[in-house]
Enzyme design. Structure first.
Site, PDB file in Angstrom:
ATOM      1  N   GLU A   9      -5.078  34.989 -18.851  1.00 38.64           N
ATOM      2  CA  GLU A   9      -4.315  36.226 -18.745  1.00 38.64           C
ATOM      3  C   GLU A   9      -4.731  37.229 -19.829  1.00 38.64           C
ATOM      4  OE1 GLU A   9      -1.231  32.837 -18.219  1.00 38.64           O
ATOM      5  OE2 GLU A   9      -3.251  33.089 -19.042  1.00 38.64           O
TER       6      GLU A   9
ATOM      7  N   ALA B  25     -21.016   2.246  -7.674  1.00 41.77           N
ATOM      8  CA  ALA B  25     -22.196   2.371  -6.824  1.00 41.77           C
ATOM      9  C   ALA B  25     -22.436   1.005  -6.187  1.00 41.77           C
ATOM     10  CB  ALA B  25     -23.407   2.798  -7.649  1.00 41.77           C
TER      11      ALA B  25
ATOM     12  N   THR C  25     -22.608  -3.996 -19.508  1.00 43.44           N
ATOM     13  CA  THR C  25     -23.308  -2.848 -18.940  1.00 43.44           C
ATOM     14  C   THR C  25     -24.220  -2.205 -19.980  1.00 43.44           C
ATOM     15  OG1 THR C  25     -21.471  -2.457 -17.414  1.00 43.44           O
ATOM     16  CG2 THR C  25     -23.001  -0.642 -17.755  1.00 43.44           C
TER      17      THR C  25
ATOM     18  N   ARG D  22     -27.534  14.802 -18.314  1.00 43.59           N
ATOM     19  CA  ARG D  22     -28.914  15.266 -18.322  1.00 43.59           C
ATOM     20  C   ARG D  22     -29.300  16.031 -17.053  1.00 43.59           C
ATOM     21  NH1 ARG D  22     -28.783  10.064 -19.761  1.00 43.59           N
ATOM     22  NH2 ARG D  22     -29.719   9.316 -17.828  1.00 43.59           N
TER      23      ARG D  22
END
Length: 359
Positions: A55, A158, A200, A211
């Site tokens: 605003e 995935a 992981t 990236r």
């Protein structure tokens, strides 16, 4: 007031608000448009946390007198002083705005309804609820944080067509295509933090940076009860203060803790549960206290399963590749008993993106 015009300019506010995505958190994304005599004469958006609100930007940019005009804004203007920037309501009143059209009232208890009341008390017409569902979706991270006091959690999975995320826990398996990888980088840029487990880190050895698209890097969260992550992992190469947090058990090697801390990694030690897993609700509360209002969980199986079993998530994004592994590991070790609904299904290059939400 023209309903079609209200919808038109509120949707323009949504588009403007999105320009601040990834930069304004823990604030909501907000856009504003000033309309006079049926024409837009100025607009603005909240660019970055700590900077001018939408605003204010729109009012400052206006090149003509705004008195008697209509201000469109997707979230109720702020009216409290407990923040880095001055409240917007007094400025709106001083500029003699005739009408303010809002998509959503602000759920922040310091504002909720109070901004609207102050505007109406000043004789300004206020219209609320225009495209409110779209407005809620736009700022679902913020609304969830205000309602639950916890980050909005999205699990990103995935997987193959037969539901496998990899051939084993010891080797990396690339499943999805280039468009899916770009999408993941877009998500990283939009969320405050990204989380993975220690395995992981060992298997994928990812930097977890943004990236493929323009955007800021999220805070990296590693769940590592035994503090077993290799010290030379890529994720630590660009570490700096505040960029990486490792949650681990209280009984870990003080020498390794010191070494990682010297690299800019923050170590938070918690008492593990009997299962050996870290206390997930405690982790989320700690993140919320740091005003991390959105969390993108990228894996792996142990992390996914814990979030699912403890019902500590809001959304699941599945990137399904057109391959069949036949064998391998699944994202979850147990079935989820509660219901989910399909929010969206759409192609993503050669893959399919499926977004599920809890009912």
């Amino acid at each position: 007031m023209n309903t079609r015009q209200n919808i038109k300019y509120i949707k323009r506010c949504f588009n403007l608000a999105l320009k601040g995505r990834g930069w304004v958190s823990p604030n909501p994304m907000v856009g504003a448009v000033i309309v006079k005599n049926g024409k837009a004469i100025s607009e603005g958006w909240h660019k970055k946390y700590g900077q001018a609100h939408a605003e204010v930007m729109a009012l400052q940019k206006a090149k003509q007198d705004v008195s008697g005009s209509t201000l469109y804004v997707n979230l109720e203007p702020c009216c409290h002083t407990n923040k880095n920037t001055p409240p917007c309501v007094p400025l709106i009143i001083s500029k003699k705005i005739k009408c303010v059209v809002i998509s959503n009232e602000d759920p922040n208890p310091q504002i909720s309804g109070k901004g609207v009341k102050q505007l109406r008390d000043a004789g300004i017409e206020v219209i609320t609820g225009i495209c409110s569902e779209e407005g809620y979706e736009l700022n679902r991270f913020f609304f969830n944080y205000m309602k639950s006091g916890l980050p909005y959690v999205t699990l990103k999975i995935a997987q193959s067509m037969d539901g496998k995320i990899g051939l084993s826990n010891q080797e990396q398996t690339w499943l999805t295509g280039e468009e899916s990888r770009k999408f993941v980088h877009q998500m990283r840029a939009q969320y405050d933090a990204v989380m993975i487990g220690s395995n992981t880190v060992k298997v994928d050895n990812s930097k977890l940076t943004v990236r493929e698209v323009k955007g800021r890097n999220p805070i990296k969260i590693i769940m590592d009860g035994k503090l077993s992550v290799p010290e030379n992992s890529k994720i630590f190469r660009t570490a700096h203060t505040g960029s990486i947090i490792i949650f681990c058990d209280k009984t870990n090697d003080s020498k390794k803790i010191k070494l990682l801390e010297n690299r800019g990694v923050e170590i938070i030690q918690l008492k593990s549960k009997r299962t050996g897993l870290l206390n997930l609700p405690e982790v989320l509360k700690i993140l919320a206290k740091r005003k991390i209002i959105s969390l993108f969980v990228e894996g792996g199986q142990t992390i996914f399963s814990q979030f699912l079993e403890e019902n500590q998530f809001n959304e699941i994004t599945i990137l399904q590749a057109p391959v069949m592994l036949g064998e391998g590991i699944s994202a979850f070790t147990k079935a989820y008993k509660n219901k989910l609904y399909v929010k969206r299904i759409e192609p993503l290059g050669r893959d399919v993106k499926i977004i599920l939400q809890k009912l």
